[in-house]
Design an enzyme around this catalytic site. Structure first.
Site, PDB file in Angstrom:
ATOM      1  N   LYS A  16       0.843  -1.215   0.000  1.00 35.34           N
ATOM      2  CA  LYS A  16       0.000   0.000   0.000  1.00 35.34           C
ATOM      3  C   LYS A  16       0.871   1.256   0.000  1.00 35.34           C
ATOM      4  O   LYS A  16       0.699   2.145  -0.817  1.00 35.34           O
ATOM      5  CB  LYS A  16      -0.892   0.061   1.265  1.00 35.34           C
ATOM      6  CG  LYS A  16      -1.776  -1.128   1.474  1.00 35.34           C
ATOM      7  CD  LYS A  16      -2.610  -0.959   2.735  1.00 35.34           C
ATOM      8  CE  LYS A  16      -1.849  -1.083   4.032  1.00 35.34           C
ATOM      9  NZ  LYS A  16      -1.375  -2.438   4.329  1.00 35.34           N
ATOM     10  N   ARG A 125      11.868  -5.450   5.385  1.00 29.69           N
ATOM     11  CA  ARG A 125      11.454  -4.043   5.274  1.00 29.69           C
ATOM     12  C   ARG A 125      12.300  -3.141   6.182  1.00 29.69           C
ATOM     13  O   ARG A 125      12.613  -3.473   7.310  1.00 29.69           O
ATOM     14  CB  ARG A 125       9.990  -3.880   5.665  1.00 29.69           C
ATOM     15  CG  ARG A 125       9.639  -2.381   5.772  1.00 29.69           C
ATOM     16  CD  ARG A 125       8.230  -2.074   5.668  1.00 29.69           C
ATOM     17  NE  ARG A 125       7.444  -2.535   6.788  1.00 29.69           N
ATOM     18  CZ  ARG A 125       6.131  -2.381   6.858  1.00 29.69           C
ATOM     19  NH1 ARG A 125       5.499  -1.784   5.875  1.00 29.69           N
ATOM     20  NH2 ARG A 125       5.458  -2.819   7.882  1.00 29.69           N
ATOM     21  N   ARG A 158      10.681  -1.682  11.746  1.00 28.30           N
ATOM     22  CA  ARG A 158       9.520  -1.355  12.587  1.00 28.30           C
ATOM     23  C   ARG A 158       9.360  -2.379  13.708  1.00 28.30           C
ATOM     24  O   ARG A 158       9.507  -3.571  13.475  1.00 28.30           O
ATOM     25  CB  ARG A 158       8.251  -1.307  11.726  1.00 28.30           C
ATOM     26  CG  ARG A 158       8.018   0.077  11.149  1.00 28.30           C
ATOM     27  CD  ARG A 158       6.912   0.161  10.174  1.00 28.30           C
ATOM     28  NE  ARG A 158       5.669  -0.491  10.542  1.00 28.30           N
ATOM     29  CZ  ARG A 158       4.564  -0.454   9.797  1.00 28.30           C
ATOM     30  NH1 ARG A 158       4.584   0.228   8.674  1.00 28.30           N
ATOM     31  NH2 ARG A 158       3.474  -1.067  10.166  1.00 28.30           N
ATOM     32  N   ARG A 169      -1.582  -8.752  13.234  1.00 31.62           N
ATOM     33  CA  ARG A 169      -2.044  -7.735  12.269  1.00 31.62           C
ATOM     34  C   ARG A 169      -2.829  -8.368  11.132  1.00 31.62           C
ATOM     35  O   ARG A 169      -3.850  -7.827  10.686  1.00 31.62           O
ATOM     36  CB  ARG A 169      -0.837  -6.960  11.711  1.00 31.62           C
ATOM     37  CG  ARG A 169      -0.252  -5.984  12.720  1.00 31.62           C
ATOM     38  CD  ARG A 169       1.196  -5.639  12.405  1.00 31.62           C
ATOM     39  NE  ARG A 169       1.361  -4.910  11.175  1.00 31.62           N
ATOM     40  CZ  ARG A 169       2.541  -4.778  10.542  1.00 31.62           C
ATOM     41  NH1 ARG A 169       3.622  -5.342  11.030  1.00 31.62           N
ATOM     42  NH2 ARG A 169       2.616  -4.081   9.440  1.00 31.62           N
TER      43      ARG A 169
HETATM   44  P1  AP5 Z   1       4.808  -1.500   2.154  1.00 30.01           P
HETATM   45  O1  AP5 Z   1       4.515  -0.692   0.952  1.00 30.01           O
HETATM   46  O2  AP5 Z   1       5.474  -0.835   3.318  1.00 30.01           O
HETATM   47  O3  AP5 Z   1       3.494  -2.274   2.635  1.00 30.01           O
HETATM   48  P2  AP5 Z   1       2.161  -1.750   3.336  1.00 30.01           P
HETATM   49  O4  AP5 Z   1       1.047  -2.458   2.663  1.00 30.01           O
HETATM   50  O5  AP5 Z   1       2.144  -0.264   3.365  1.00 30.01           O
HETATM   51  O6  AP5 Z   1       2.345  -2.427   4.756  1.00 30.01           O
HETATM   52  P3  AP5 Z   1       2.270  -1.863   6.242  1.00 30.01           P
HETATM   53  O7  AP5 Z   1       2.940  -2.907   7.082  1.00 30.01           O
HETATM   54  O8  AP5 Z   1       2.809  -0.475   6.350  1.00 30.01           O
HETATM   55  O9  AP5 Z   1       0.770  -1.856   6.496  1.00 30.01           O
HETATM   56  P4  AP5 Z   1       0.059  -1.891   7.835  1.00 30.01           P
HETATM   57  O10 AP5 Z   1      -1.333  -1.677   7.425  1.00 30.01           O
HETATM   58  O11 AP5 Z   1       0.325  -3.113   8.642  1.00 30.01           O
HETATM   59  O12 AP5 Z   1       0.749  -0.715   8.695  1.00 30.01           O
HETATM   60  P5  AP5 Z   1       0.394   0.841   8.895  1.00 30.01           P
HETATM   61  O13 AP5 Z   1       1.652   1.591   8.890  1.00 30.01           O
HETATM   62  O14 AP5 Z   1      -0.686   1.272   7.983  1.00 30.01           O
HETATM   63  O15 AP5 Z   1       5.686  -2.781   1.696  1.00 30.01           O
HETATM   64  C1  AP5 Z   1       6.181  -3.695   2.640  1.00 30.01           C
HETATM   65  C2  AP5 Z   1       7.593  -4.151   2.198  1.00 30.01           C
HETATM   66  O16 AP5 Z   1       7.482  -4.892   0.977  1.00 30.01           O
HETATM   67  C3  AP5 Z   1       8.532  -2.978   1.911  1.00 30.01           C
HETATM   68  O17 AP5 Z   1       9.820  -3.323   2.339  1.00 30.01           O
HETATM   69  C4  AP5 Z   1       8.463  -2.813   0.374  1.00 30.01           C
HETATM   70  O18 AP5 Z   1       9.677  -2.286  -0.158  1.00 30.01           O
HETATM   71  C5  AP5 Z   1       8.207  -4.252  -0.081  1.00 30.01           C
HETATM   72  N1  AP5 Z   1       7.367  -4.328  -1.295  1.00 30.01           N
HETATM   73  C6  AP5 Z   1       6.288  -3.550  -1.615  1.00 30.01           C
HETATM   74  N2  AP5 Z   1       5.761  -3.939  -2.790  1.00 30.01           N
HETATM   75  C7  AP5 Z   1       6.491  -5.009  -3.221  1.00 30.01           C
HETATM   76  C8  AP5 Z   1       6.446  -5.850  -4.385  1.00 30.01           C
HETATM   77  N3  AP5 Z   1       5.512  -5.695  -5.351  1.00 30.01           N
HETATM   78  N4  AP5 Z   1       7.374  -6.837  -4.479  1.00 30.01           N
HETATM   79  C9  AP5 Z   1       8.325  -7.014  -3.541  1.00 30.01           C
HETATM   80  N5  AP5 Z   1       8.427  -6.230  -2.415  1.00 30.01           N
HETATM   81  C10 AP5 Z   1       7.517  -5.237  -2.258  1.00 30.01           C
HETATM   82  O19 AP5 Z   1      -0.219   0.842  10.364  1.00 30.01           O
HETATM   83  C11 AP5 Z   1       0.606   0.575  11.491  1.00 30.01           C
HETATM   84  C12 AP5 Z   1      -0.230   0.662  12.764  1.00 30.01           C
HETATM   85  O20 AP5 Z   1      -0.755   1.998  12.940  1.00 30.01           O
HETATM   86  C13 AP5 Z   1      -1.478  -0.229  12.801  1.00 30.01           C
HETATM   87  O21 AP5 Z   1      -1.162  -1.550  13.214  1.00 30.01           O
HETATM   88  C14 AP5 Z   1      -2.341   0.525  13.829  1.00 30.01           C
HETATM   89  O22 AP5 Z   1      -1.856   0.308  15.131  1.00 30.01           O
HETATM   90  C15 AP5 Z   1      -2.081   1.985  13.460  1.00 30.01           C
HETATM   91  N6  AP5 Z   1      -3.028   2.495  12.446  1.00 30.01           N
HETATM   92  C16 AP5 Z   1      -2.704   2.928  11.186  1.00 30.01           C
HETATM   93  N7  AP5 Z   1      -3.796   3.324  10.516  1.00 30.01           N
HETATM   94  C17 AP5 Z   1      -4.842   3.133  11.370  1.00 30.01           C
HETATM   95  C18 AP5 Z   1      -6.240   3.342  11.235  1.00 30.01           C
HETATM   96  N8  AP5 Z   1      -6.801   3.827  10.100  1.00 30.01           N
HETATM   97  N9  AP5 Z   1      -7.018   3.022  12.304  1.00 30.01           N
HETATM   98  C19 AP5 Z   1      -6.494   2.549  13.463  1.00 30.01           C
HETATM   99  N10 AP5 Z   1      -5.170   2.326  13.639  1.00 30.01           N
HETATM  100  C20 AP5 Z   1      -4.352   2.621  12.598  1.00 30.01           C
END
Ligand code: AP5
Length: 223
Positions: A16, A125, A158, A169
């Protein structure tokens, strides 16, 4: 003014953030990750550290306020790309009742990846604690090992990228997103993209879907 609004959602590590950053450059719209907003807000990062490190969701009111503040900034007036919001039915309803306007054009993009791929990606990551840029040791390495390309800050792992928390998660994602996917599908705003391809290929697939949907033609002057 009609705004273009993209929602990116999918399991942890589906890409994402990676795709939202690319689309942001291509469409001239800001990519807004609620996870990044939390991590970079010292007060909230401290207050909700336990919930985030354990893979739990942060309270809806906190997230909605954080988002509204960010959307008030000048760069978000023509539209924006949301990464990781909405994540609950309450957030979804808040957004559609208070933020979106009838003239806006919205599209929700689900990036699908398998469970083994989630674990594989999160092990490698790295992210920049200063500017939020994301990397992967193998799939998206920084130019200088361990340093951010944009601001030269040492990269970090992270705390929620451990096997135990990833499992938490993933389970939470599966339990909470089902109803939202159904709502976007009913509204005709849902696009599903296969995420287990090269980063550039996923990006091309997203652009093609948006083109077909007429999303890219809406405001050609800012593409
Ligand atoms: P990356 O692009 O970082 O993946 P992502 O889908 O953004 O994954 P996240 O782990 O950031 O999502 P998340 O939803 O768990 O965490 P968030 O920060 O939103 O890619 C991952 C890795 O793969 C990278 O190293 C990248 O280079 C690699 N990659 C990408 N595409 C690839 C491909 N095609 N091929 C190979 N490699 C690839 O949330 C964190 C925390 O914040 C939550 O747990 C919660 O506590 C809180 N939070 C955030 N938003 C909310 C909300 N709306 N409501 C309540 N709590 C929230």
């Amino acid at each position: 003014m009609s705004r273009r609004i993209l929602f990116f959602f999918g399991p942890p590590a589906s890409g994402k953030g990676t795709q939202a950053e690319k689309l942001a450059e291509q469409l001239g719209l800001p990519a807004i990750s609620t996870g990044d907003l939390l991590r970079r807000n010292n007060q909230l990062a401290g207050e909700y550290k336990a919930a985030m490190n354990e893979g739990q969701l942060v309270a809806d009111e906190v997230i909605n306020d954080l988002l509204v503040n960010r959307l008030n900034q000048a760069d978000a007036q023509k539209g924006f790309i949301l990464d990781g919001y909405p994540r609950t039915k309450t957030q979804f309803e808040y957004f559609y009742n208070n933020i979106i306007k009838p003239e806006d054009k919205a599209c929700a993009i689900e990036i699908s990846v398998s469970e083994p791929e989630v674990y594989n990606r999160l092990a490698g990551r790295r992210f920049c604690p200063q500017c939020g840029a994301g990397y992967h040791l193998i799939y998206k390495p920084s130019q200088q090992l361990g340093l951010c390309d944009k601001c030269q800050t040492p990269l970090e792992q992270r705390p929620d990228d451990t096997e135990e928390i990833i499992k938490e998660r993933l389970g939470l994602y599966q339990r909470t997103m089902g109803p939202l996917v159904a709502l976007w599908w009913q509204m005709g705003e849902l696009v599903i993209i296969k995420g287990e391809k090269e980063i550039e290929q996923v990006n091309n697939d997203i652009l093609e879907s948006l083109e077909e949907d007429g999303f890219l033609k809406l405001k050609p002057e800012i593409i």
